[in-house]
Design a protein around this motif. Structure first.
Motif, PDB file in Angstrom:
ATOM      1  N   LEU A  33      -3.880  -6.897  -0.516  1.00  0.00           N
ATOM      2  CA  LEU A  33      -3.490  -7.017   0.885  1.00  0.00           C
ATOM      3  C   LEU A  33      -3.408  -5.637   1.507  1.00  0.00           C
ATOM      4  CD1 LEU A  33      -2.294  -8.798   3.242  1.00  0.00           C
ATOM      5  CD2 LEU A  33      -0.063  -8.258   2.286  1.00  0.00           C
ATOM      6  N   SER A  34      -3.937  -5.527   2.712  1.00  0.00           N
ATOM      7  CA  SER A  34      -3.825  -4.281   3.461  1.00  0.00           C
ATOM      8  C   SER A  34      -3.511  -4.629   4.905  1.00  0.00           C
ATOM      9  CB  SER A  34      -5.137  -3.493   3.381  1.00  0.00           C
ATOM     10  OG  SER A  34      -5.035  -2.306   4.135  1.00  0.00           O
ATOM     11  N   ASP A  35      -2.458  -4.019   5.450  1.00  0.00           N
ATOM     12  CA  ASP A  35      -2.132  -4.187   6.859  1.00  0.00           C
ATOM     13  C   ASP A  35      -1.435  -2.923   7.358  1.00  0.00           C
ATOM     14  OD1 ASP A  35       0.704  -4.327   6.523  1.00  0.00           O
ATOM     15  OD2 ASP A  35       0.698  -6.500   6.458  1.00  0.00           O
ATOM     16  N   PRO A  36      -1.255  -2.787   8.676  1.00  0.00           N
ATOM     17  CA  PRO A  36      -0.649  -1.557   9.199  1.00  0.00           C
ATOM     18  C   PRO A  36       0.778  -1.297   8.717  1.00  0.00           C
ATOM     19  CG  PRO A  36      -1.771  -2.750  10.941  1.00  0.00           C
ATOM     20  CD  PRO A  36      -1.754  -3.654   9.739  1.00  0.00           C
ATOM     21  N   ILE A  37       1.478  -2.319   8.243  1.00  0.00           N
ATOM     22  CA  ILE A  37       2.853  -2.132   7.778  1.00  0.00           C
ATOM     23  C   ILE A  37       2.885  -1.817   6.285  1.00  0.00           C
ATOM     24  CG2 ILE A  37       5.080  -3.275   7.414  1.00  0.00           C
ATOM     25  CD1 ILE A  37       4.544  -4.821  10.006  1.00  0.00           C
ATOM     26  N   MET A  38       2.242  -2.673   5.486  1.00  0.00           N
ATOM     27  CA  MET A  38       2.298  -2.522   4.029  1.00  0.00           C
ATOM     28  C   MET A  38       1.270  -1.535   3.494  1.00  0.00           C
ATOM     29  SD  MET A  38       2.953  -6.368   2.666  1.00  0.00           S
ATOM     30  CE  MET A  38       2.945  -5.843   0.968  1.00  0.00           C
ATOM     31  N   GLN A  39       0.319  -1.169   4.304  1.00  0.00           N
ATOM     32  CA  GLN A  39      -0.815  -0.363   3.856  1.00  0.00           C
ATOM     33  C   GLN A  39      -1.577  -1.170   2.818  1.00  0.00           C
ATOM     34  OE1 GLN A  39      -1.602   2.495   5.566  1.00  0.00           O
ATOM     35  NE2 GLN A  39       0.073   1.826   6.817  1.00  0.00           N
ATOM     36  N   LYS A  40      -1.679  -0.685   1.600  1.00  0.00           N
ATOM     37  CA  LYS A  40      -2.412  -1.429   0.567  1.00  0.00           C
ATOM     38  C   LYS A  40      -1.458  -1.804  -0.554  1.00  0.00           C
ATOM     39  CE  LYS A  40      -6.805   0.637   1.597  1.00  0.00           C
ATOM     40  NZ  LYS A  40      -7.943   1.390   1.178  1.00  0.00           N
ATOM     41  N   THR A  41      -1.485  -3.070  -0.915  1.00  0.00           N
ATOM     42  CA  THR A  41      -0.630  -3.553  -1.983  1.00  0.00           C
ATOM     43  C   THR A  41      -1.374  -4.629  -2.755  1.00  0.00           C
ATOM     44  OG1 THR A  41       1.597  -4.288  -2.506  1.00  0.00           O
ATOM     45  CG2 THR A  41       0.530  -5.368  -0.653  1.00  0.00           C
ATOM     46  N   GLU A  42      -0.887  -4.921  -3.931  1.00  0.00           N
ATOM     47  CA  GLU A  42      -1.519  -5.950  -4.756  1.00  0.00           C
ATOM     48  C   GLU A  42      -0.456  -6.862  -5.345  1.00  0.00           C
ATOM     49  OE1 GLU A  42      -4.387  -4.731  -7.667  1.00  0.00           O
ATOM     50  OE2 GLU A  42      -5.176  -3.159  -6.370  1.00  0.00           O
ATOM     51  N   ALA A  45       3.704 -11.292  -5.813  1.00  0.00           N
ATOM     52  CA  ALA A  45       5.120 -10.941  -5.661  1.00  0.00           C
ATOM     53  C   ALA A  45       5.335  -9.991  -4.477  1.00  0.00           C
ATOM     54  CB  ALA A  45       5.655 -10.316  -6.948  1.00  0.00           C
ATOM     55  N   ALA A  46       4.417  -9.048  -4.285  1.00  0.00           N
ATOM     56  CA  ALA A  46       4.531  -8.108  -3.160  1.00  0.00           C
ATOM     57  C   ALA A  46       4.347  -8.826  -1.831  1.00  0.00           C
ATOM     58  CB  ALA A  46       3.506  -6.988  -3.310  1.00  0.00           C
ATOM     59  N   VAL A  47       3.425  -9.781  -1.787  1.00  0.00           N
ATOM     60  CA  VAL A  47       3.216 -10.563  -0.565  1.00  0.00           C
ATOM     61  C   VAL A  47       4.470 -11.378  -0.261  1.00  0.00           C
ATOM     62  CG1 VAL A  47       1.880 -12.444   0.476  1.00  0.00           C
ATOM     63  CG2 VAL A  47       0.713 -10.630  -0.784  1.00  0.00           C
ATOM     64  N   LYS A  48       5.038 -12.001  -1.263  1.00  0.00           N
ATOM     65  CA  LYS A  48       6.248 -12.804  -1.081  1.00  0.00           C
ATOM     66  C   LYS A  48       7.401 -11.934  -0.576  1.00  0.00           C
ATOM     67  CE  LYS A  48       9.357 -16.041  -3.305  1.00  0.00           C
ATOM     68  NZ  LYS A  48       9.796 -16.692  -4.514  1.00  0.00           N
ATOM     69  N   ALA A  49       7.584 -10.761  -1.167  1.00  0.00           N
ATOM     70  CA  ALA A  49       8.656  -9.854  -0.740  1.00  0.00           C
ATOM     71  C   ALA A  49       8.457  -9.434   0.719  1.00  0.00           C
ATOM     72  CB  ALA A  49       8.713  -8.634  -1.653  1.00  0.00           C
ATOM     73  N   HIS A  50       7.208  -9.168   1.093  1.00  0.00           N
ATOM     74  CA  HIS A  50       6.901  -8.772   2.475  1.00  0.00           C
ATOM     75  C   HIS A  50       7.226  -9.915   3.439  1.00  0.00           C
ATOM     76  CE1 HIS A  50       5.028  -6.704   5.768  1.00  0.00           C
ATOM     77  NE2 HIS A  50       4.056  -7.585   5.878  1.00  0.00           N
ATOM     78  N   LEU A  51       6.843 -11.135   3.083  1.00  0.00           N
ATOM     79  CA  LEU A  51       7.128 -12.297   3.929  1.00  0.00           C
ATOM     80  C   LEU A  51       8.633 -12.523   4.068  1.00  0.00           C
ATOM     81  CD1 LEU A  51       4.334 -14.672   2.668  1.00  0.00           C
ATOM     82  CD2 LEU A  51       4.730 -14.064   5.066  1.00  0.00           C
ATOM     83  N   GLU A 116      -8.276 -11.536  -1.189  1.00  0.00           N
ATOM     84  CA  GLU A 116      -8.235 -10.308  -0.385  1.00  0.00           C
ATOM     85  C   GLU A 116      -7.847 -10.681   1.033  1.00  0.00           C
ATOM     86  OE1 GLU A 116     -11.454  -7.176  -1.044  1.00  0.00           O
ATOM     87  OE2 GLU A 116     -12.400  -9.017  -1.797  1.00  0.00           O
ATOM     88  N   ASN A 117      -6.978  -9.854   1.632  1.00  0.00           N
ATOM     89  CA  ASN A 117      -6.557 -10.048   3.015  1.00  0.00           C
ATOM     90  C   ASN A 117      -6.426  -8.686   3.664  1.00  0.00           C
ATOM     91  OD1 ASN A 117      -5.287 -10.604   5.448  1.00  0.00           O
ATOM     92  ND2 ASN A 117      -3.563 -11.657   4.558  1.00  0.00           N
ATOM     93  N   TYR A 118      -7.319  -8.417   4.612  1.00  0.00           N
ATOM     94  CA  TYR A 118      -7.247  -7.192   5.406  1.00  0.00           C
ATOM     95  C   TYR A 118      -6.817  -7.606   6.797  1.00  0.00           C
ATOM     96  CZ  TYR A 118      -9.553  -5.069   1.485  1.00  0.00           C
ATOM     97  OH  TYR A 118      -9.832  -4.636   0.218  1.00  0.00           O
ATOM     98  N   SER A 119      -5.628  -7.191   7.194  1.00  0.00           N
ATOM     99  CA  SER A 119      -5.042  -7.602   8.456  1.00  0.00           C
ATOM    100  C   SER A 119      -4.986  -6.407   9.394  1.00  0.00           C
ATOM    101  CB  SER A 119      -3.628  -8.140   8.199  1.00  0.00           C
ATOM    102  OG  SER A 119      -3.080  -8.659   9.368  1.00  0.00           O
ATOM    103  N   TYR A 120      -5.441  -6.632  10.609  1.00  0.00           N
ATOM    104  CA  TYR A 120      -5.459  -5.577  11.623  1.00  0.00           C
ATOM    105  C   TYR A 120      -4.692  -6.076  12.832  1.00  0.00           C
ATOM    106  CZ  TYR A 120      -9.217  -4.113   8.604  1.00  0.00           C
ATOM    107  OH  TYR A 120      -9.943  -3.766   7.503  1.00  0.00           O
ATOM    108  N   PHE A 121      -3.641  -5.345  13.240  1.00  0.00           N
ATOM    109  CA  PHE A 121      -2.909  -5.713  14.439  1.00  0.00           C
ATOM    110  C   PHE A 121      -2.375  -4.462  15.100  1.00  0.00           C
ATOM    111  CE2 PHE A 121      -0.229  -6.360  10.742  1.00  0.00           C
ATOM    112  CZ  PHE A 121       0.906  -5.627  11.025  1.00  0.00           C
ATOM    113  N   ASP A 122      -2.038  -4.603  16.364  1.00  0.00           N
ATOM    114  CA  ASP A 122      -1.638  -3.476  17.185  1.00  0.00           C
ATOM    115  C   ASP A 122      -0.138  -3.211  17.022  1.00  0.00           C
ATOM    116  OD1 ASP A 122      -1.284  -1.550  19.112  1.00  0.00           O
ATOM    117  OD2 ASP A 122      -2.340  -2.664  20.685  1.00  0.00           O
TER     118      ASP A 122
END
Length: 153
Positions: A33-42, A45-51, A116-122
């Motif tokens: 997963l990559s997004d403007p907040i988390m940057q890059k993570t795998e 468990a990391a996705v769950k913690a972020h949510l 894979e999830n690449y998220s782009y937001f403002d």
């Protein structure tokens, strides 16, 4: 697997509503997963913690999908996210304001799960709505040295 349907569920239910009961169904154990907040993570468990963290900071969230494009195992989703700022968000104290954000997610599926999830937001726009970033008009009228000083603060 219908990747378009899975993408819709992944975006609106998991990310939009924070429905963590769907994480095992929709997310691969080794997701990237990559997004403007988390940057890059795998990892799931990391996705769950972020949510979970997002659910404390930004409540009453929802995502409206504007467009989905499916090309085999890749799905691109253009959406609008909305939520209420109810907790500390990168040092910005809870304001109780509803914020919205346009976003695009690029997803790759394997065996019915997102790998894979690449998220782009403002993110700038979110901070601007919270009063934690200058407006575009303020940036345009700022002297270059003042803008650079604000950016470093």
């Amino acid at each position: 697997f219908d990747n378009g349907t899975l993408a819709r569920k992944y975006i609106t239910e998991l990310w939009g509503k924070g429905n963590l009961a769907l994480i095992d169904e929709l997310v691969d154990d080794k997701i990237k997963l990559s997004d403007p907040i988390m940057q890059k993570t795998e990892g799931k468990a990391a996705v769950k913690a972020h949510l979970e963290k997002m659910g404390q900071e930004l409540t009453e969230s929802s995502i409206t999908i504007d467009e989905i494009a499916v090309a085999g195992d890749v799905v691109v989703v253009r959406e609008k996210w909305s939520g209420v700022h109810k907790g500390d968000f990168f040092g910005v104290p809870a304001a109780g304001k509803r914020v919205t954000c346009d976003a695009v997610d690029w997803l790759r599926f394997k065996d019915g799960k997102v790998v894979e999830n690449y998220s782009y937001f403002d993110l700038y726009d979110v901070f601007r709505q919270l009063g934690a970033a200058p407006s575009p008009e303020q940036l345009k009228s700022a002297k270059p040295e003042a803008a650079a000083k604000t950016a470093r603060a």
